[in-house]
Design a protein around this motif. Structure first.
Motif, PDB file in Angstrom:
ATOM      1  N   ARG A  55       0.776  -1.205   0.200  1.00  0.00           N
ATOM      2  CA  ARG A  55       0.214  -0.212   0.116  1.00  0.00           C
ATOM      3  C   ARG A  55       0.923   1.311  -0.086  1.00  0.00           C
ATOM      4  N   LEU A  56       1.749   1.214   0.688  1.00  0.00           N
ATOM      5  CA  LEU A  56       2.860   2.419   0.942  1.00  0.00           C
ATOM      6  C   LEU A  56       3.502   2.627  -0.404  1.00  0.00           C
ATOM      7  N   CYS A  57       4.048   1.593  -0.840  1.00  0.00           N
ATOM      8  CA  CYS A  57       4.813   1.929  -2.129  1.00  0.00           C
ATOM      9  C   CYS A  57       3.717   2.331  -3.238  1.00  0.00           C
ATOM     10  N   ARG A  58       2.742   1.740  -3.530  1.00  0.00           N
ATOM     11  CA  ARG A  58       1.766   2.220  -4.474  1.00  0.00           C
ATOM     12  C   ARG A  58       1.426   3.790  -4.125  1.00  0.00           C
ATOM     13  N   GLU A  59       1.293   4.162  -3.103  1.00  0.00           N
ATOM     14  CA  GLU A  59       1.001   5.521  -3.084  1.00  0.00           C
ATOM     15  C   GLU A  59       1.877   6.469  -3.145  1.00  0.00           C
ATOM     16  N   ILE A  60       3.086   5.925  -3.042  1.00  0.00           N
ATOM     17  CA  ILE A  60       4.300   6.788  -3.436  1.00  0.00           C
ATOM     18  C   ILE A  60       4.589   6.918  -5.002  1.00  0.00           C
ATOM     19  N   ALA A  61       4.407   5.585  -5.684  1.00  0.00           N
ATOM     20  CA  ALA A  61       4.262   5.492  -6.921  1.00  0.00           C
ATOM     21  C   ALA A  61       3.216   6.273  -7.796  1.00  0.00           C
ATOM     22  N   ALA A  62       2.195   6.602  -6.977  1.00  0.00           N
ATOM     23  CA  ALA A  62       1.069   7.298  -7.563  1.00  0.00           C
ATOM     24  C   ALA A  62       1.456   8.654  -7.614  1.00  0.00           C
ATOM     25  N   ARG A  63       2.428   9.199  -6.537  1.00  0.00           N
ATOM     26  CA  ARG A  63       2.947  10.537  -6.752  1.00  0.00           C
ATOM     27  C   ARG A  63       3.869  10.938  -7.571  1.00  0.00           C
ATOM     28  N   ASP A  64       4.819   9.677  -7.519  1.00  0.00           N
ATOM     29  CA  ASP A  64       5.921  10.169  -8.563  1.00  0.00           C
ATOM     30  C   ASP A  64       6.242   9.048  -9.413  1.00  0.00           C
ATOM     31  N   PRO A  65       6.144   9.711 -10.788  1.00  0.00           N
ATOM     32  CA  PRO A  65       6.315   8.472 -11.880  1.00  0.00           C
ATOM     33  C   PRO A  65       7.551   8.073 -12.049  1.00  0.00           C
ATOM     34  N   ARG A  66       8.431   8.140 -11.289  1.00  0.00           N
ATOM     35  CA  ARG A  66       9.942   7.656 -11.313  1.00  0.00           C
ATOM     36  C   ARG A  66       9.717   6.215 -10.511  1.00  0.00           C
ATOM     37  N   VAL A  67       8.859   6.053  -9.643  1.00  0.00           N
ATOM     38  CA  VAL A  67       8.894   4.682  -8.632  1.00  0.00           C
ATOM     39  C   VAL A  67       7.843   3.745  -9.513  1.00  0.00           C
ATOM     40  N   ARG A  68       8.502   2.606  -9.468  1.00  0.00           N
ATOM     41  CA  ARG A  68       7.903   1.433 -10.043  1.00  0.00           C
ATOM     42  C   ARG A  68       7.714   0.345  -9.095  1.00  0.00           C
ATOM     43  N   TYR A  69       6.515  -0.134  -8.775  1.00  0.00           N
ATOM     44  CA  TYR A  69       6.361  -1.195  -7.827  1.00  0.00           C
ATOM     45  C   TYR A  69       6.003  -2.620  -8.557  1.00  0.00           C
ATOM     46  N   VAL A  70       6.700  -3.414  -8.017  1.00  0.00           N
ATOM     47  CA  VAL A  70       6.657  -4.796  -8.644  1.00  0.00           C
ATOM     48  C   VAL A  70       6.458  -5.855  -7.430  1.00  0.00           C
ATOM     49  N   ARG A  71       5.109  -6.528  -7.311  1.00  0.00           N
ATOM     50  CA  ARG A  71       5.316  -7.464  -6.228  1.00  0.00           C
ATOM     51  C   ARG A  71       5.570  -8.859  -6.649  1.00  0.00           C
ATOM     52  N   GLN A  72       6.483  -9.636  -5.986  1.00  0.00           N
ATOM     53  CA  GLN A  72       6.701 -10.880  -6.275  1.00  0.00           C
ATOM     54  C   GLN A  72       5.574 -11.833  -5.669  1.00  0.00           C
ATOM     55  N   PRO A  73       5.171 -13.019  -6.571  1.00  0.00           N
ATOM     56  CA  PRO A  73       4.202 -13.762  -6.037  1.00  0.00           C
ATOM     57  C   PRO A  73       4.434 -14.506  -4.579  1.00  0.00           C
ATOM     58  N   VAL A  74       5.967 -14.838  -4.323  1.00  0.00           N
ATOM     59  CA  VAL A  74       6.017 -15.515  -3.234  1.00  0.00           C
ATOM     60  C   VAL A  74       7.383 -14.770  -2.752  1.00  0.00           C
ATOM     61  N   ASN A  75       7.893 -15.177  -1.547  1.00  0.00           N
ATOM     62  CA  ASN A  75       9.092 -14.845  -0.823  1.00  0.00           C
ATOM     63  C   ASN A  75       9.953 -15.787  -1.347  1.00  0.00           C
ATOM     64  N   ARG A  76      10.963 -15.524  -2.012  1.00  0.00           N
ATOM     65  CA  ARG A  76      11.717 -16.407  -2.664  1.00  0.00           C
ATOM     66  C   ARG A  76      13.143 -16.570  -2.154  1.00  0.00           C
TER      67      ARG A  76
END
Length: 331
Positions: A55-76
């Motif tokens: 949630r926090l990363c997506r909020e920051i990415a919405a404010r600044d287009p230089r941020v890209r958030y990628v969620r991995q399906p599991v913790n590898r």
């Protein structure tokens, strides 16, 4: 104003591997976005967090287009996530750096390290470091560790980085993307950050700006507190190895040897670098012996098995920390 790329390659790609990092990730990302150098991207690879990191990363990415958030399906595991965030970089970025999801960078950090990389003999550029607490107060100022990582002789650099205990601050330094891409990245075994720095030193010096522009966060969730030994840090680096025989010191030595063999060195330099491995074997002899004895005991007790459990190999990592181990290895 921040530079918006619209598909154009940024000068610098910053990879932030994260896992359950909600407590400090906002401060970490804001310190990167506040850099004097604005021609950058920040890519967050979330290793399957179960807290508010997404949630926090997506909020920051919405404010600044230089941020890209990628969620991995599991913790590898931590090592896989560090390598994943490098693979997610913009392919045209000239420079790359990793940034932990809890550390803080002074706004002048990128300006300083870019200046160091104007010297073609420098492979990794970083700055002086201090430790800060959870509230951002300084608790320790790190001085010279006595590691000659910036020595002009490649054999001296490699010997010091492979044989002496040191904090691996430079793993978070700025590097030329093509240089990091020529390595094998972070290995899937404990203390592989040490091996990667030694491998990078085979292609250039590790230089530091003397100003304290990098602030390492100390807190109870760091992986080095949860996993205080190289053997226990298997769970952070590669959860697929949990429950299997582990020879951390032997794997470390193999990593150094492989790095020396594949590096683009002149024949005489390679010979001198390989010769330093003899000293490494002697100085690490007691740890190598303890690795064998410890594993023999674990096998006898049934605590580990030579067979890999499919369920265990695919299970998410239990590691709490977002950063690689940055302290001296213990057996």
């Amino acid at each position: 104003m921040p530079r918006i790329h619209d598909g154009r390659a940024p000068l610098i790609s910053i990879g932030v591997p994260a896992y359950n990092a909600e407590t400090f990730i906002v401060a970490a990302l804001e310190s990167l976005l506040a850099q004097e150098v604005t021609d950058l991207e920040v890519v967050v690879s979330d290793n399957g967090s179960t807290d508010g990191t997404e949630r926090l990363c997506r909020e920051i990415a919405a404010r600044d287009p230089r941020v890209r958030y990628v969620r991995q399906p599991v913790n590898r595991g931590g090592a896989a996530n560090f390598n994943a965030v490098f693979a997610l970089r913009h392919p045209g970025a000239r420079y790359f750096k990793w940034a932990a999801a809890d550390d803080v960078h002074d706004p002048r950090y990128l300006t300083a390290v870019l200046a160091l990389l104007e010297d073609p003999t420098v492979a990794v550029a970083h700055t002086a470091t201090d430790d800060i607490d959870e509230d951002g107060n300084r608790i320790k100022l790190w001085g010279d560790q006595g590691i000659r990582a910036d020595h002009p002789d490649v054999a001296v650099r490699f010997a010091d980085l492979s044989r002496r205990n040191h904090e691996c601050f430079s793993i978070f330094g700025l590097m030329r993307t093509e240089l990091l891409a020529s390595t094998h990245g972070l290995g899937m075994y404990p203390e592989s950050d040490r091996v990667l720095l030694a491998e990078l030193s085979l292609q250039g010096r590790l230089a530091d700006d003397p100003r304290v522009l990098f602030h390492r966060r100390q807190h109870s969730g760091r992986s080095v507190h949860a996993y205080p030994t190289a053997r226990s840090r298997v769970a952070w680096f590669n959860p697929g190895l949990v429950g299997r025989p582990v020879f951390p010191e032997w794997r470390l030595g193999r990593g150094y040897l492989e790095a020396a063999l594949r590096a683009p060195l002149r024949t005489e330099d390679r010979a001198r670098v390989l010769a330093t491995m003899g000293g490494w074997t002697v100085s690490h002899g007691p740890k190598l012996a303890r690795n064998l004895a410890r594993t023999a005991v674990e096998l006898a007790r049934g605590e580990v098995s030579v067979r890999r459990s499919p369920a265990r190999a695919s299970a998410p990592a239990p590691a709490p920390g977002p950063e690689p181990a940055r302290r001296a290895s213990t057996v």
